[in-house]
Enzyme design. Structure first.
Site, short mmCIF file in Angstrom:
data_model
loop_
_atom_site.label_atom_id
_atom_site.label_comp_id
_atom_site.label_asym_id
_atom_site.label_seq_id
_atom_site.Cartn_x
_atom_site.Cartn_y
_atom_site.Cartn_z
N ASP A 117 -8.12 -1.90 -7.32
CA ASP A 117 -7.55 -2.68 -5.82
C ASP A 117 -8.55 -2.06 -5.02
O ASP A 117 -9.27 -0.83 -5.35
CB ASP A 117 -6.67 -1.55 -6.63
N HIS A 125 -6.09 -5.88 -1.75
CA HIS A 125 -5.61 -4.55 -1.34
C HIS A 125 -4.63 -5.54 -0.83
O HIS A 125 -4.86 -5.86 0.39
CB HIS A 125 -6.24 -3.77 -0.97
N SER A 170 0.94 -1.09 -0.24
CA SER A 170 -0.12 0.04 -0.07
C SER A 170 0.96 1.37 -0.10
O SER A 170 1.85 1.62 -0.85
CB SER A 170 -1.14 -0.14 0.88
#
Length: 408
Positions: free
Chosen positions: A286, A353, A190
């Site tokens: 995502d 994610h 991330s």
């Protein structure tokens, strides 16, 4: 209720599900911490603060010492190092950064004293076949600008020292034996995945040329995409981060000589100029970008996307087409990157994610596949040059191996 972006102050509480199974509940980290499915009896690794960091001005948002979790390697991996840069969103204005410094994303006072090492950090061969016996490190994230800020706001007691934290962390690890590494991999998830892109060549520069050094970005391919209302939600967020935290001076000159600083915080404008081998692992849809960049609650006042955002199977044909356009934008952005032999790619058509830190997505019996290869196998094949990896999935809904996130 949607999952929050860390760039705002409000706190949302949500339950996360994968294929109907509960993932975990969290009020602040939200969608940005999805490593909650542990392996059986995971190794718990203690937090170490970096004692010399304060003298270098390398401190968290609130001025506390930064930290890391370190599990030494053994056997054939004793001289190999895997560094994981933690993720967890950004703060883009004084208000959100002041809030953030009262959390584990802005202060080591609130960080967990131990963390479970799972997925790519696992010490079990059956869970992490290629990296299980390496020296494995998780560098904690407490600056709010992907380890890239440089500045201070004295009136509010905020320190924007992400770049110094990265440098202090690397110096600490070099003193712990990383300077003798035969192999090294800088990874991140991330906001940490963005950081692994931003710092990739810098990381390579720490080692002699004979050391095998590569980088891995998991869910870090944030696109400069138009939101569902035709606006620029994520660009506005990034503009605040870059301006407030003094990020510009630490951005690659290969980009800033061509584009504005905010554009140079987007991976699409960086990846073609990185000289170190880089692997991009990303979900084509995502989940964070879907929730917070493409369709944040601010652009959906009547809740027309609410059902679709909670579960992709509820999306209508117009919404699916919008998401397919986003996927095509992602694929267009990586075309040049993929043309370099040294680079690797795994873009699966999942609503996910961060897939390296969760055991179920990294390496398990039912892990996501592209071409019969799991993510861990694909990353390993690329790192050890066993075969080229340029894996791009067919579009949704063709992939039945996905661990899609469902929100309740």
């Amino acid at each position: 209720m949607s999952v929050m972006a860390v760039g705002v102050v409000a706190v949302a509480w949500c339950l996360f599900f994968v294929n109907g199974h509960v993932l975990g509940e969290d009020g602040f980290q939200g969608l940005l911490d999805l490593e909650d499915i542990p392996s059986p009896n995971p190794r718990m690794v203690g937090l170490t603060l970096i004692p010399g960091a304060a003298a270098k001005g390398a401190v968290c948002l609130d001025g506390t010492l930064p930290g890391y979790h370190f599990q030494p390697g053994f056997g054939s991996g004793a001289n190999s190092w895997l560094i994981q840069l933690e993720g967890g969103g950004w703060c883009n204005n004084i208000k959100s950064c002041v809030f953030r410094k009262t959390t584990l994303r802005g202060s080591s006072k609130y960080m967990e004293k131990t963390l479970a090492f799972t997925g790519i950090l696992s010490n079990k061969a059956e869970e992490n076949p290629d990296f299980f016996n390496w020296n494995r490190v998780k560098l904690r994230y407490c600056d709010g600008a992907s380890f890239s800020g440089e500045g201070q706001n004295k009136a509010t007691g905020l320190y924007f020292r992400g770049q110094r934290i990265f440098e202090a962390g690397m110096e600490e690890l070099m003193s712990k034996g990383m300077k003798n590494a035969d192999q090294a991999l800088l990874s991140g998830c991330s906001a940490g995945g963005l950081a692994s892109i931003l710092h990739c060549d810098e990381f390579r520069g720490l080692f002699p040329k004979i050391t095998k050094v590569k980088c891995l970005s998991d869910a870090g391919l944030f696109l400069d995409a138009t939101d569902a209302a035709g606006g620029h939600t994520i660009r506005n967020l990034y503009a605040g981060v870059v301006s407030l935290q003094g990020v510009e001076k630490n951005l690659p000159s290969t980009c800033t000589t061509r584009l504005d600083p905010t554009s140079c915080f987007f991976p699409e404008n960086l990846i073609n100029n990185i000289t170190t081998p880089l692997f991009l692992l990303n979900a084509a849809y995502d989940a964070w970008q879907f929730q917070e960049s493409l369709v944040p609650s601010s652009v959906d006042p009547h809740g027309e996307w609410k059902a679709c955002k909670s579960n992709q199977s509820n999306c209508n044909s117009t919404q699916i087409q919008f998401l397919q356009d986003f996927r095509m934008e992602m694929l267009d952005d990586v075309k040049g990157f993929a043309s370099y032999d040294q680079n690797g790619l795994f873009i699966n058509s999942c609503f996910a994610h961060c897939q390296t830190l969760r055991q179920d997505t990294w390496f398990a019996d039912d892990s996501p596949l592209i071409g019969k290869k799991k993510i861990a196998e694909s990353v390993g094949d690329w790192y050890f040059d066993r075969r080229p990896v340029k894996a791009i999935d067919c579009p949704y809904p063709c992939d039945s191996t996905c661990h899609n996130l469902v929100f309740k």
